[in-house]
Each structure stands twice: as C-alpha cells, then as structure tokens.
Design a protein around this motif. Structure first.
Motif, PDB file in Angstrom:
ATOM      1  N   GLY A  98       0.792  -1.223   0.000  1.00  0.00           N
ATOM      2  CA  GLY A  98       0.000   0.000   0.000  1.00  0.00           C
ATOM      3  C   GLY A  98       0.821   1.267   0.000  1.00  0.00           C
ATOM      4  O   GLY A  98       0.301   2.349   0.284  1.00  0.00           O
ATOM      5  N   ILE A  99       2.117   1.149  -0.298  1.00  0.00           N
ATOM      6  CA  ILE A  99       2.988   2.320  -0.424  1.00  0.00           C
ATOM      7  C   ILE A  99       3.918   2.115  -1.616  1.00  0.00           C
ATOM      8  O   ILE A  99       4.186   0.981  -2.019  1.00  0.00           O
ATOM      9  CB  ILE A  99       3.841   2.590   0.837  1.00  0.00           C
ATOM     10  CG1 ILE A  99       4.761   1.399   1.137  1.00  0.00           C
ATOM     11  CG2 ILE A  99       2.958   2.948   2.025  1.00  0.00           C
ATOM     12  CD1 ILE A  99       5.794   1.661   2.215  1.00  0.00           C
ATOM     13  N   GLY A 100       4.390   3.215  -2.165  1.00  0.00           N
ATOM     14  CA  GLY A 100       5.375   3.159  -3.225  1.00  0.00           C
ATOM     15  C   GLY A 100       6.039   4.507  -3.383  1.00  0.00           C
ATOM     16  O   GLY A 100       5.462   5.540  -3.015  1.00  0.00           O
ATOM     17  N   ALA A 101       7.250   4.504  -3.920  1.00  0.00           N
ATOM     18  CA  ALA A 101       7.970   5.746  -4.188  1.00  0.00           C
ATOM     19  C   ALA A 101       8.920   5.525  -5.355  1.00  0.00           C
ATOM     20  O   ALA A 101       9.530   4.460  -5.463  1.00  0.00           O
ATOM     21  CB  ALA A 101       8.745   6.208  -2.953  1.00  0.00           C
ATOM     22  N   ILE A 102       9.007   6.517  -6.229  1.00  0.00           N
ATOM     23  CA  ILE A 102       9.937   6.492  -7.354  1.00  0.00           C
ATOM     24  C   ILE A 102      10.645   7.832  -7.442  1.00  0.00           C
ATOM     25  O   ILE A 102      10.202   8.821  -6.858  1.00  0.00           O
ATOM     26  CB  ILE A 102       9.220   6.178  -8.697  1.00  0.00           C
ATOM     27  CG1 ILE A 102       8.120   7.199  -8.975  1.00  0.00           C
ATOM     28  CG2 ILE A 102       8.686   4.752  -8.704  1.00  0.00           C
ATOM     29  CD1 ILE A 102       7.484   7.077 -10.361  1.00  0.00           C
ATOM     30  N   GLY A 103      11.724   7.849  -8.183  1.00  0.00           N
ATOM     31  CA  GLY A 103      12.468   9.084  -8.401  1.00  0.00           C
ATOM     32  C   GLY A 103      13.712   9.164  -7.552  1.00  0.00           C
ATOM     33  O   GLY A 103      13.970   8.315  -6.695  1.00  0.00           O
ATOM     34  N   SER A 104      14.473  10.216  -7.780  1.00  0.00           N
ATOM     35  CA  SER A 104      15.762  10.368  -7.101  1.00  0.00           C
ATOM     36  C   SER A 104      15.610  10.577  -5.594  1.00  0.00           C
ATOM     37  O   SER A 104      16.538  10.324  -4.843  1.00  0.00           O
ATOM     38  CB  SER A 104      16.555  11.523  -7.711  1.00  0.00           C
ATOM     39  OG  SER A 104      15.791  12.709  -7.691  1.00  0.00           O
ATOM     40  N   GLY A 105      14.461  11.007  -5.136  1.00  0.00           N
ATOM     41  CA  GLY A 105      14.230  11.185  -3.702  1.00  0.00           C
ATOM     42  C   GLY A 105      13.496  10.026  -3.056  1.00  0.00           C
ATOM     43  O   GLY A 105      13.077  10.119  -1.897  1.00  0.00           O
TER      44      GLY A 105
END
Length: 180
Positions: A126-133
């Motif tokens: 139920g969580i996700g993150a992409i990108g340089s940060g």
C-alpha cells in the motif's frame, strides 16, 4: 530529478499520490508549472525520471478502469499495450536505457512501471515511491505507519525535498477518492 509517493489508506482504500515540482540536471533546477501527479480516466498517475511523462499528463487516455473486471490481468496486458502504443506515437523512449518510471493507482491498487523493461509491478504494502528522492520518501513512510495516508504522502515528499538536492518546490497531492 523528482519524488513521487503513493500511499493507500487501509480503511477507505483511497490512494493518495504526492509529488514535488522540481525538474533538475546535475547543474540546474527549474520549477514546473504543472504537477507530476494527476488523475486521468480513473487512473492516478505520477511520473519520474524524464519530462516525457508530461506527455502522459496532456495526451494519454487509457481504457476506462471502472469497466475492467480483472484489473490485474488488464494492467499486465491491455494497459501495457496501450502505454507502449502511446510511447511509440509520442516518441517516448522505452529502450533499456530509458529513465521514465510511473506510479499508477487504479481500483484500490498501486502499480510501479518502468519504461525500460515495460514492467508493471503490483505493490502489496500500500505504499510506493519512485524518483531520485525515493529513498528519503520510503524512509519517511517506514516511520509513519500510524499517520493518516494523506499526511504520510506529504511528509514523505517533504523529507525528499529537504534531503535530496534533486527534489523541491512544494508538494502536489491527488487522490482516488472520487473513484472509490
């Protein structure tokens, strides 16, 4: 270049997606006039890695998600096919060197997509993150499980904006609330 975060509220199944407004290179940064997170035809989409994602914001119209019976099968087949056809039409790189990554929330699910291998991965937690940060954002999400989903998404982007030299200029937040 960016940070995009998705957080699903476990009680309401609403997904909140947040992103910063910065575009950057190794030696410069600019503030974007438009968000990198947006709702389109029942899909909540956020892009990172290349500004080619802005073409999705203005031009990509996938099949209507509410009419899809088996969303997981569709995301792995029909949606990916539509996305690849869009990439071809708009000259978006999906070679092995492609940098474009997407978070996509649809029908209470969060998917991570990478253009370089045309992957479509269902994220279970139920969580996700992409990108340089993303590392800063994921760390923030790890330590805030008791917070409201909207707040977790904002705090995670705020953390990336604070610690990463490639993220910044505020937080945009969009949700799937009207589509649940």
């Amino acid at each position: 270049m960016t940070v995009i975060v998705a957080v699903k509220d476990k009680q309401t199944n609403i997904v909140y997606m947040a992103g910063d407004r910065m575009a950057s290179t190794d030696s410069s940064k600019i503030k974007l006039a438009e968000p990198k997170v947006f709702m389109n035809a029942g899909y909540l989409i956020g892009y990172a890695g290349t500004m080619a994602g802005s073409k999705l914001y203005h031009n990509f119209v996938p099949s209507w998600a509410k009419d899809i019976k088996d969303i997981h099968a569709f995301m792995q087949s029909g949606f990916l096919k539509e996305l690849r056809e869009f990439y071809d039409e708009w000259n978006i790189d999906y070679s092995n060197d492609a940098d474009l990554a997407l978070l996509i929330a649809v029908n209470r699910n969060i998917y991570e997509h990478h253009a370089s291998d045309m992957s479509m991965t269902l994220l279970e937690d139920g969580i996700g993150a992409i990108g340089s940060g993303s590392e800063y954002a994921l760390g923030s999400l790890y330590v805030t499980p008791g917070f409201a989903a909207h707040d977790r998404a904002k705090i995670a982007v705020d953390a990336a904006n604070y610690f990463s030299p490639f993220c910044g200029y505020g937080v945009d937040i969009v949700s799937t609330e009207e589509y649940n």
